[in-house]
Write an enzyme that holds these catalytic residues in place. Structure first.
Site, PDB file in Angstrom:
ATOM      1  N   ARG A   1       0.818  -1.220   0.000  1.00  0.00           N
ATOM      2  CA  ARG A   1       0.000   0.000   0.000  1.00  0.00           C
ATOM      3  C   ARG A   1       0.851   1.270   0.000  1.00  0.00           C
ATOM      4  O   ARG A   1       0.459   2.279  -0.571  1.00  0.00           O
ATOM      5  CB  ARG A   1      -0.938   0.010   1.210  1.00  0.00           C
TER       6      ARG A   1
ATOM      7  N   GLY B   1     -13.626  -3.533   1.241  1.00  0.00           N
ATOM      8  CA  GLY B   1     -14.962  -2.953   1.337  1.00  0.00           C
ATOM      9  C   GLY B   1     -15.275  -2.026   0.166  1.00  0.00           C
ATOM     10  O   GLY B   1     -16.374  -2.044  -0.389  1.00  0.00           O
TER      11      GLY B   1
ATOM     12  N   GLY C   1      -9.248  -8.018   0.992  1.00  0.00           N
ATOM     13  CA  GLY C   1      -7.941  -8.077   1.631  1.00  0.00           C
ATOM     14  C   GLY C   1      -7.393  -9.482   1.749  1.00  0.00           C
ATOM     15  O   GLY C   1      -6.238  -9.743   1.406  1.00  0.00           O
TER      16      GLY C   1
ATOM     17  N   LYS D   1     -17.273 -13.009   5.362  1.00  0.00           N
ATOM     18  CA  LYS D   1     -18.147 -11.864   5.642  1.00  0.00           C
ATOM     19  C   LYS D   1     -19.482 -12.045   4.933  1.00  0.00           C
ATOM     20  O   LYS D   1     -19.814 -11.312   3.996  1.00  0.00           O
ATOM     21  CB  LYS D   1     -17.485 -10.575   5.176  1.00  0.00           C
TER      22      LYS D   1
HETATM   23  P1  ADP Z   1     -11.860 -10.859   1.884  1.00  0.00           P
HETATM   24  O1  ADP Z   1     -11.006 -10.197   2.920  1.00  0.00           O
HETATM   25  O2  ADP Z   1     -11.071 -11.359   0.719  1.00  0.00           O
HETATM   26  O3  ADP Z   1     -13.033 -10.011   1.485  1.00  0.00           O
HETATM   27  P2  ADP Z   1     -13.347 -12.270   3.908  1.00  0.00           P
HETATM   28  O4  ADP Z   1     -12.806 -11.333   4.908  1.00  0.00           O
HETATM   29  O5  ADP Z   1     -14.807 -12.213   3.612  1.00  0.00           O
HETATM   30  O6  ADP Z   1     -12.498 -12.157   2.541  1.00  0.00           O
HETATM   31  O7  ADP Z   1     -13.079 -13.771   4.348  1.00  0.00           O
HETATM   32  C1  ADP Z   1     -11.782 -14.264   4.589  1.00  0.00           C
HETATM   33  C2  ADP Z   1     -11.817 -15.240   5.727  1.00  0.00           C
HETATM   34  O8  ADP Z   1     -12.771 -16.257   5.475  1.00  0.00           O
HETATM   35  C3  ADP Z   1     -10.516 -15.944   5.931  1.00  0.00           C
HETATM   36  O9  ADP Z   1      -9.995 -15.580   7.183  1.00  0.00           O
HETATM   37  C4  ADP Z   1     -10.875 -17.429   5.872  1.00  0.00           C
HETATM   38  O10 ADP Z   1     -10.196 -18.184   6.852  1.00  0.00           O
HETATM   39  C5  ADP Z   1     -12.348 -17.419   6.143  1.00  0.00           C
HETATM   40  N1  ADP Z   1     -13.054 -18.590   5.600  1.00  0.00           N
HETATM   41  C6  ADP Z   1     -13.165 -18.988   4.330  1.00  0.00           C
HETATM   42  N2  ADP Z   1     -13.859 -20.131   4.221  1.00  0.00           N
HETATM   43  C7  ADP Z   1     -14.205 -20.481   5.479  1.00  0.00           C
HETATM   44  C8  ADP Z   1     -14.935 -21.575   6.050  1.00  0.00           C
HETATM   45  N3  ADP Z   1     -15.441 -22.550   5.292  1.00  0.00           N
HETATM   46  N4  ADP Z   1     -15.113 -21.582   7.381  1.00  0.00           N
HETATM   47  C9  ADP Z   1     -14.591 -20.620   8.157  1.00  0.00           C
HETATM   48  N5  ADP Z   1     -13.906 -19.562   7.691  1.00  0.00           N
HETATM   49  C10 ADP Z   1     -13.698 -19.498   6.371  1.00  0.00           C
HETATM   50 MG    MG Z   2     -11.197  -9.993   5.029  1.00  0.00          MG
END
Ligand code: ADP
Ligand code: MG
Length: 404
Positions: A45, A382, A359, A206
């Site tokens: 960043r 976000g 992220g 999320k």
């Molecule tokens: P991003 O930051 O790319 O938007 P999120 O924050 O929504 O993604 O999700 C990332 C998190 O989701 C990671 O920490 C990962 O461990 C968790 N995750 C993914 N699949 C599962 C699952 N089946 N059960 C629990 N946690 C999960």
């Molecule tokens: Mg995330």
């Protein structure tokens, strides 16, 4: 009708104005990840803000003030969230001295007494309560430090804070930096003029914040590929017993609606057919690959299985535009990272326009060394989600426009 994304791409950039002899304030996003010893673990960043900073240096801005937040200090000073280490890294990357302004009250004097062109880094803006409250006084104070405001903090551009939004009311010239422009161009390419078929791969944890996005995005995409904890909520909506898996009961109905709407809109939906399951995340002694319908009592889904990986890989291969947000499993743990890492490689190998938002997804792509093989990796989680939803991001809203 102009779409929201086109509206945002029509803001003025640095090249549309003259910074010569002007005091410039750049809102950057130096909210970098740190390890347990507070060392910066990834300075991407900071590096991505350099083009904007260097442009202002090279075009003779009289002073350059950098403003950023870092962590969540909740409106008061917290040593852990001081920008001291970030300043050091910035000095190394710029190969120049950066003055540190700890006290915002003294900032104006410090800047005006410097005779040669100086670069200043203002201490963490979230040490001020007013930042997140979009406080007028704080906005005015920041505005008094500059003649030109440059917003280059894409990762925070979905927030209406004093330094990303409020300040624009009190500065005459306000433009977007190069990073903001690059981000908007990349998403514009994927959303405005996509080469079809366009696939949205969605995963992660999320669920509540992403599932509403799916409702709006259905009109734009041809394929919806769902994995990670997100897919658990959908599988539950299909009537499967998800046992100890992470899913959101409150959104099972929404998931069912999305599936219905997708059918109506002619969007193809791909859900896991098999899952990697375990009895414990911390001490995964027993790891079983099972059909999505057959999760054992006491087990939870933590990754997509090999059959799903094949299915998803084939689905993306036949797409020309791929947007990916959210890992396919708990990729931070070795045993549960295969689905995410192998899908990353499958997407990277596609002859498609490939864009990553989120992220954790960006981190996963980095960890499996595929980052260079994607067309674009967004710095905003976000913010990129809100772009996909078709919203106008506040960080772009009040900037000067090329058509003015
Ligand atoms: P991003 O930051 O790319 O938007 P999120 O924050 O929504 O993604 O999700 C990332 C998190 O989701 C990671 O920490 C990962 O461990 C968790 N995750 C993914 N699949 C599962 C699952 N089946 N059960 C629990 N946690 C999960
Ligand atoms: Mg995330």
């Amino acid at each position: 009708m102009t779409s929201n994304i086109r509206y945002m791409s029509d803001v003025k950039g640095l090249k549309d104005i003259d910074v010569d002899g002007k005091r410039v304030l750049i809102r950057v996003d130096f909210n970098v990840p740190v390890d347990s010893h507070n060392n910066i673990s990834d300075d991407r960043r900071i590096r991505l803000a350099l083009p904007t900073i260097n442009y202002c240096i090279d075009h003779n801005a009289s002073s350059i003030v950098l403003v950023t937040h870092f962590g969540r200090p909740k409106g008061t000073f917290h040593e852990k969230y001081s920008l001291i280490n970030i300043r050091k890294r910035l000095e190394r990357l710029l190969e120049r001295k950066v003055e540190f302004i700890e006290d915002l009250e003294k900032a104006r004097d410090e800047i005006s007494t410097s005779s040669s062109q100086n670069i200043f880094l203002l201490e963490n803006i979230r040490f001020h309560e007013g930042e997140k409250q979009n406080d007028k006084e704080l906005s005015k104070k920041l505005a008094s430090l500059c003649d030109v405001y440059v917003n280059d903090a894409f990762g925070t551009s979905h927030r209406e804070h004093a330094s990303t939004y409020g300040i624009t009311e009190f500065v005459d010239t306000k433009v977007a930096g190069f990073l903001m422009m690059r981000e908007i161009e990349a998403f514009s390419k994927a959303l405005e003029d996509p080469v079809r078929p366009i696939a949205l791969v969605i995963g992660g944890a999320k669920i509540s914040s992403k599932i509403t996005l799916l409702e709006t995005v259905l009109q734009k995409v041809d394929k919806l590929i769902i994995g990670g904890a997100m897919s658990n909520t959908f599988l539950k909506a299909l009537g499967y017993d998800m046992k100890n898996s992470l899913y959101e009961e409150d959104f099972v109905k929404t998931a069912a609606d999305v599936l219905q709407e997708a059918k109506k809109a002619g969007v193809k939906v791909y859900l896991p057919v098999d899952l990697v399951t375990t009895d414990s995340i911390e001490k995964p002694i027993d790891v079983k690959i099972v059909p999505a319908q057959d999760i054992l009592e006491g087990y939870m889904a933590v990754d997509i299985g090999p059959a799903t990986l094949k299915l998803f890989s084939q689905a993306v291969e036949l797409s020309n535009t791929i947007i990916w947000n959210g890992p396919m499993g708990i990729y931070e743990i070795d045993k549960f990272s295969k689905g995410t890492f192998k899908l990353a490689s499958a997407i990277a190998d596609c002859y498609a326009y490939t864009i990553v938002g989120g992220g954790d997804t960006a981190d996963a792509v980095d960890k499996c060394k595929e980052a260079d093989n994607f067309s674009f990796i967004s710095t905003g989680g976000g913010a990129s989600l809100e772009l996909l939803e078709g919203k106008i991001l506040p960080g772009f809203k009040n900037l000067d426009r090329v058509d003015q």
